[in-house]
Design an enzyme around this catalytic site. Sequence first.
Site, PDB file in Angstrom:
ATOM      1  N   ASP A  68       0.824  -1.213   0.000  1.00  0.00           N
ATOM      2  CA  ASP A  68       0.000   0.000   0.000  1.00  0.00           C
ATOM      3  C   ASP A  68       0.856   1.260   0.000  1.00  0.00           C
ATOM      4  O   ASP A  68       2.033   1.222   0.361  1.00  0.00           O
ATOM      5  CB  ASP A  68      -0.865   0.055   1.267  1.00  0.00           C
ATOM      6  CG  ASP A  68      -2.036  -0.895   1.230  1.00  0.00           C
ATOM      7  OD1 ASP A  68      -2.133  -1.698   0.281  1.00  0.00           O
ATOM      8  OD2 ASP A  68      -2.860  -0.844   2.167  1.00  0.00           O
ATOM      9  N   HIS A 220       3.811  -2.112   3.195  1.00  0.00           N
ATOM     10  CA  HIS A 220       3.798  -0.766   2.626  1.00  0.00           C
ATOM     11  C   HIS A 220       5.158  -0.495   1.986  1.00  0.00           C
ATOM     12  O   HIS A 220       6.191  -0.713   2.615  1.00  0.00           O
ATOM     13  CB  HIS A 220       3.510   0.283   3.709  1.00  0.00           C
ATOM     14  CG  HIS A 220       2.205   0.052   4.406  1.00  0.00           C
ATOM     15  ND1 HIS A 220       2.073  -0.857   5.434  1.00  0.00           N
ATOM     16  CD2 HIS A 220       0.979   0.597   4.201  1.00  0.00           C
ATOM     17  CE1 HIS A 220       0.806  -0.866   5.841  1.00  0.00           C
ATOM     18  NE2 HIS A 220       0.127   0.001   5.118  1.00  0.00           N
TER      19      HIS A 220
END
Length: 305
Positions: A68, A220
């Site tokens: 992400d 991430h």
Amino acid sequence: MRCTVALLVCTLAGVSVPASAETCPGNPDALGTSRVLTINSGEFIRLGTLQYRQTLPLKDHEVVLTFDDGPLPPYSDVILDALASQCVKATYFLVGQMAHAYPSVVRRIYNEGHTIGTHSQDHPRAFQRLSMQWVEREVDGGINSVTAALGDARALSPFFRIPGFGRTNAIDKFLEGKQLVTWSADVDTNDWWRGSTPGAIVRRAMRRLDAKGRGIILMHDIHPATALALPILLKELKVNGYNVVHVVAAGEQPKSVPELMASPATDRSASPTVLSNAPSGDHALTARPNHRIKKHNASKHPAHS
């Protein structure tokens, strides 16, 4: 891996095809990608047992890697290098403003065979408290920005992850109405926690994954510790008998998009420091970020940007 023939014959959701049997160039011991799973929004609406009842139809010891909040050089590039070295494919949920700032990295992600979905335009805090008009602007804005960065709407998959896991029934229904597959996760590495070392990220990820036996892993690609942790995690997955599954959307997609010359970011405030030089090994890995890291709050998945 984007196999046009496979996609054309995959008329049902959840169809899988084996990945290429070729060895990973330069790395015969690579983890690799075991198979490709093709899904469509008609059958898969919401995925991930951290929030929903349904998840991907994975076999025991199968994982899907997801990232992400990016792209953000140099960390996104380091992560792409690590994935390429192991011939592993992942799914990216990109933030619109980041895609606008770094379109060359967006195109690199796609051209190296990874799946691209979206993660809103600005990654606002407390997504669940936004008005539905604001939610719509964020969702549509992110789709438009990532599409523009890719240069081809067909290259974007109809996959969306809600920022901070800030779902509501109304948001879920809105995303379903847009024929987007909403992704949560099965295993959260919490790589954004303040003070997380690469070794801690890997240990936490493997402990939670072993408890479930399979699932969608959330990371991430904007954090230096994650970039340093990923090569270790990929090795741990292989040692412990896990196989990586690459998820693609049903329908025809371009084999590649035109590459772009890298250019200075439009948002200079997002520019981090480079990774510190560190020898390999669990406790030797360090990083020196100069951007703000959110404090650990175990009760709630935060906004990560």
